[in-house]
Design an enzyme around this catalytic site. Sequence first.
Site, PDB file in Angstrom:
ATOM      1  N   LYS A   1       4.638  10.366   7.707  1.00 16.83           N
ATOM      2  CA  LYS A   1       4.290  10.042   9.093  1.00 16.83           C
ATOM      3  C   LYS A   1       5.260  10.668  10.101  1.00 16.83           C
ATOM      4  O   LYS A   1       5.088  11.821  10.464  1.00 16.83           O
ATOM      5  CB  LYS A   1       4.198   8.520   9.266  1.00 16.83           C
ATOM      6  CG  LYS A   1       3.077   7.914   8.383  1.00 16.83           C
ATOM      7  CD  LYS A   1       2.717   6.508   8.792  1.00 16.83           C
ATOM      8  CE  LYS A   1       1.819   5.814   7.799  1.00 16.83           C
ATOM      9  NZ  LYS A   1       0.400   6.039   7.981  1.00 16.83           N
TER      10      LYS A   1
ATOM     11  N   TYR B   1       0.849  -1.192   0.000  1.00 16.15           N
ATOM     12  CA  TYR B   1       0.000   0.000   0.000  1.00 16.15           C
ATOM     13  C   TYR B   1       0.883   1.240   0.000  1.00 16.15           C
ATOM     14  O   TYR B   1       1.805   1.342   0.807  1.00 16.15           O
ATOM     15  CB  TYR B   1      -0.909   0.008   1.229  1.00 16.15           C
ATOM     16  CG  TYR B   1      -1.837   1.206   1.291  1.00 16.15           C
ATOM     17  CD1 TYR B   1      -2.935   1.290   0.444  1.00 16.15           C
ATOM     18  CD2 TYR B   1      -1.605   2.244   2.181  1.00 16.15           C
ATOM     19  CE1 TYR B   1      -3.785   2.383   0.489  1.00 16.15           C
ATOM     20  CE2 TYR B   1      -2.449   3.345   2.241  1.00 16.15           C
ATOM     21  CZ  TYR B   1      -3.541   3.405   1.386  1.00 16.15           C
ATOM     22  OH  TYR B   1      -4.387   4.494   1.437  1.00 16.15           O
TER      23      TYR B   1
ATOM     24  N   ASP C   1       9.272   2.912  -0.449  1.00 13.60           N
ATOM     25  CA  ASP C   1       8.238   3.644   0.274  1.00 13.60           C
ATOM     26  C   ASP C   1       8.516   3.436   1.756  1.00 13.60           C
ATOM     27  O   ASP C   1       8.167   2.405   2.331  1.00 13.60           O
ATOM     28  CB  ASP C   1       6.859   3.115  -0.122  1.00 13.60           C
ATOM     29  CG  ASP C   1       5.740   3.765   0.685  1.00 13.60           C
ATOM     30  OD1 ASP C   1       6.043   4.436   1.698  1.00 13.60           O
ATOM     31  OD2 ASP C   1       4.568   3.580   0.323  1.00 13.60           O
TER      32      ASP C   1
HETATM   33  N1  HOZ Z   1      -3.628   3.931   5.599  1.00  9.61           N
HETATM   34  C1  HOZ Z   1      -3.443   4.046   7.005  1.00  9.61           C
HETATM   35  C2  HOZ Z   1      -3.018   2.773   7.603  1.00  9.61           C
HETATM   36  N2  HOZ Z   1      -1.996   2.076   6.964  1.00  9.61           N
HETATM   37  C3  HOZ Z   1      -4.704   4.481   7.681  1.00  9.61           C
HETATM   38  C4  HOZ Z   1      -4.721   5.916   7.851  1.00  9.61           C
HETATM   39  C5  HOZ Z   1      -5.844   6.427   8.740  1.00  9.61           C
HETATM   40  O1  HOZ Z   1      -6.932   5.887   8.769  1.00  9.61           O
HETATM   41  O2  HOZ Z   1      -5.609   7.398   9.402  1.00  9.61           O
END
Ligand code: HOZ
Length: 437
Positions: free
Chosen positions: A277, A154, A249
């Site tokens: 992040k 992802y 990534d």
């Molecule tokens: N895509 C995020 C987890 N891998 C979730 C982000 C969120 O819901 O804040």
Amino acid sequence: MAAPDSDDLAQPGPVSRALFARAQRVIPGGVNSPVRACRSVGVDPLFIAQGDGPYITDADGRRYIDMIGSWGPLIVGHSHPVLLDAIAEAMSYGTTFGAPTELEVRFAETLCEALPSMQKVRAVSSGTEATMSALRLARGFTGRAKIVKMDGGYHGHTDCLLVAAGSGAATLGIPGSAGVPEGAARDTLVVPYNDLDALRAVIAAHGDDLAAVIVEPVAGNMGLVAPEPGYLEGLRALTQQCGALLIFDEVITGFRVGYGGAQGHYGVTPDLTCVGKIVGGGLPAAAFGGRADVMDRLAPLGPVYQAGTLSGNPLAMAAGLAMLDILRRPGTYDRLEVLGARLGAGLTAAAQAAGVPHVLNRVGSAMTLFFCDGPVRSYADARRADTARYARFFAGMRARGVFLPPSQFEAMFVSLAFDEALVDEVVAAARDVLAAG
Ligand code: HOZ
């Protein structure tokens, strides 16, 4: 703050319930990011009012040990005073200028120093923006169209990366998103993570048209899955052979598995890297960077366009710099390893004692407890996990005041705000929950 109305911490209290009802009227699904809706674990979301160190407090005044850490950024815990001071100081000068600032220069210098593969860096506002921009740059630089991503990998919600995506798409069982035009997905080739033979086959067929291979060096969105020995080195060699760029990534792994990211930890140098992040210190900041000859293809120097009004936002830069200052202190990652190892061992022992099939995948302070027999080295393996068992585990842990990621296909995180006693509290809760079935 309202007082809790019952002892059942698994169920949202009245304030969270009321907020969720209001939210669903004006926000699709009541959430601004799908996994937060907690659908796959069959409960409604808690609305959070406050974070403090290792804890979050919901709108009903109930406190939980936070194992999500805002999905990765909060490696020093919530409301760290150094970060709050840095943000307040930056804010006293203004919140955004749409013009260069010294903070952006310091931010880029700090990233380049920490991750030497990043000779040049551009700041953006989210991990999605970073991967989207890195891919466009790889295509512009190579003049090639195709990209390879991993099954269950992802990289945010850019059209061409939503094919066979992990995280929320895996959680909700959406193999490819509606709204992605066929053309956007046609050039995305998918291979299993940790499978160099599959990549060799794709390169044999499409190597001349391959712009990039994008990979989370430690997969973090199919649950946590570490690279097997030689895998990242193999990706490096194969991409070099066919003239494709290797994009790491590191939105999750950057400054999480070590100050030098996964590339420092495993000693493999990509052409481009995406970080996010943690580098925003809890504010929306991310970045992509890498080889200077590649990065210099970006506008205004080159023909690859990329831009952003809030890119390099001074508050986010200040928070990120303060965060990286803390993480640079000696002993930081040893401490995270001690805490992570203790939690991993404790969860493993709890699952063993309960006779529950399990695999604990861990790299430092990030981990996933999969409810299946091992090993889990790919998304196909992860999908064998018993997600109904995970849902019970999630609910049981929340009832005991531990806030886990609401999906089997995400990672949990320990922060520097934890201590051994708190880790042991989480383990004790897990022992009780797993023993209960
Ligand atoms: N895509 C995020 C987890 N891998 C979730 C982000 C969120 O819901 O804040």
